[in-house]
Design a protein around this motif. Structure first.
Motif, PDB file in Angstrom:
ATOM      1  N   ASN A   1       1.153  -2.590  -7.500  1.00 30.48           N
ATOM      2  CA  ASN A   1       1.942  -1.304  -7.448  1.00 30.48           C
ATOM      3  C   ASN A   1       3.093  -1.123  -8.227  1.00 30.48           C
TER       4      ASN A   1
ATOM      5  N   ARG B   1      -1.878  -6.968  -4.747  1.00 28.02           N
ATOM      6  CA  ARG B   1      -1.323  -5.536  -4.529  1.00 28.02           C
ATOM      7  C   ARG B   1      -0.122  -5.218  -5.047  1.00 28.02           C
TER       8      ARG B   1
ATOM      9  N   SER C   1       0.374   5.481  -0.301  1.00 27.02           N
ATOM     10  CA  SER C   1      -0.364   6.506  -0.101  1.00 27.02           C
ATOM     11  C   SER C   1      -0.318   7.452  -1.428  1.00 27.02           C
TER      12      SER C   1
ATOM     13  N   HIS D   1       0.918  -1.151  -0.112  1.00 21.35           N
ATOM     14  CA  HIS D   1       0.110   0.048  -0.183  1.00 21.35           C
ATOM     15  C   HIS D   1       1.013   1.224   0.051  1.00 21.35           C
TER      16      HIS D   1
END
Length: 301
Positions: free
Chosen positions: A145, A141, A103, A101
């Motif tokens: 990315n 994920r 931001s 993850h």
């Protein structure tokens, strides 16, 4: 293949440092050298402590740093530290992330400051990758990315570690190549942290290059020869200047111990997933072979 070590001329220039800004990570990889997990902490180093450390590295002529963890993107002040390092003229800035993850603010920071990225990737199959990381959905994920980082024009390295028998390492390498990664390293699991399964870490399982032009600073300020050699503490930046530690007797003794353990010479490659200055070095990469003479030199399957 092994190459000779030379410490007779003194410590030399400190050219690279790992800054382990947190011990917290969303994953619980079975081989994690830092034993990181969601229960990890950011340690006792403040953002101001880290900025002072970066300042001292600049003064020592260090031209490359890597923010690492744990998961460095989980550290709330990462963007601040990146901006500070770039403002002070640090040439090479890399973030080693699981890319689970990121931001929006961090993507913007990476782009604005020309930050390089590195990530670990274990298989082209989700179940295989997720078994290593301990989190379902991590493969999807991370892969997404990886694609985003490349779309943004960021430099991204991939590191593949053989953790399990039958792991689809060669296929992972091929997938990263297809996605567009130009630099992909490979290494075996080394017996540190969770990968040690309760055994005490040993110097001879290091590559032999630790403390030669490089050091690591941990979340409590401890200075160690490298991120894998965290069981060898040579000082603390909250108590002593980096210059004094780099030129001090404890680090000198650690270098001697490491050289003694690797009396036949250091392995030709430091585990490449950790070092941004290590590009492809055939035949180890891109054929996904091992530089470690104790491992077989055939392709990992």
């Amino acid at each position: 293949m092994r190459v000779p070590l030379s410490t007779a001329t003194g410590p030399g220039r400190l050219s690279f440092a790992w800054l382990e800004v947190t011990g917290r990570c969303q994953l619980e990889c079975v081989h994690c050298y830092a034993d990181s997990s969601p229960l990890g902490t950011h340690g006792t180093m403040t953002a101001e402590d880290w900025e002072r450390t970066i300042d001292q590295l600049v003064e020592l002529g260090t031209d490359g740093i890597q923010f690492i963890g744990g998961e460095p993107t989980a550290y709330p002040q990462l963007g601040r530290l990146i901006a500070h390092a770039r403002k002070r003229g640090m040439e090479g800035i890399e973030v080693f992330s699981n890319l689970l993850h990121i931001s929006v603010a961090l993507w913007d920071t990476f782009k604005a400051h020309g930050v390089d990225l590195a990530t670990s990737y274990y298989s082209d199959e989700a179940i295989d990758h997720d078994t290593v990381t301990g989190r379902t959905g991590s493969h999807r994920r991370t892969r997404a990315n990886i694609a985003k980082a490349l779309d943004l024009g960021l430099n991204l390295r991939g590191g593949i570690i053989r953790v399990r028998q039958g792991q689809r390492v060669s296929q992972a390498h091929q997938e990263l190549t297809t996605l567009g990664l130009a630099h992909i390293g490979a290494d075996r699991t080394r017996a540190f942290g969770r990968a040690g399964r309760g055994t005490a870490p040993t110097i001879d399982d290091l590559c032999g290059h630790c403390a030669h032009e490089k050091i690591a600073v941990l979340p409590d300020g401890s200075v160690v020869p490298c991120v894998l050699g965290r069981f060898i503490t040579v000082g603390n930046v909250r108590q002593t200047s980096l210059a004094a530690i780099w030129n001090g007797p404890r680090l000198h003794a650690a270098r001697q111990d490491i050289e003694s353990a690797h009396s036949g010479g250091a392995q030709a490659c430091t585990p490449p997933q950790f070092l941004p200055m290590c590009g492809p070095c055939n035949p180890c990469v891109p054929s996904v072979q091992h530089c470690d003479p104790r491992a077989d030199n055939g392709p990992v399957a």
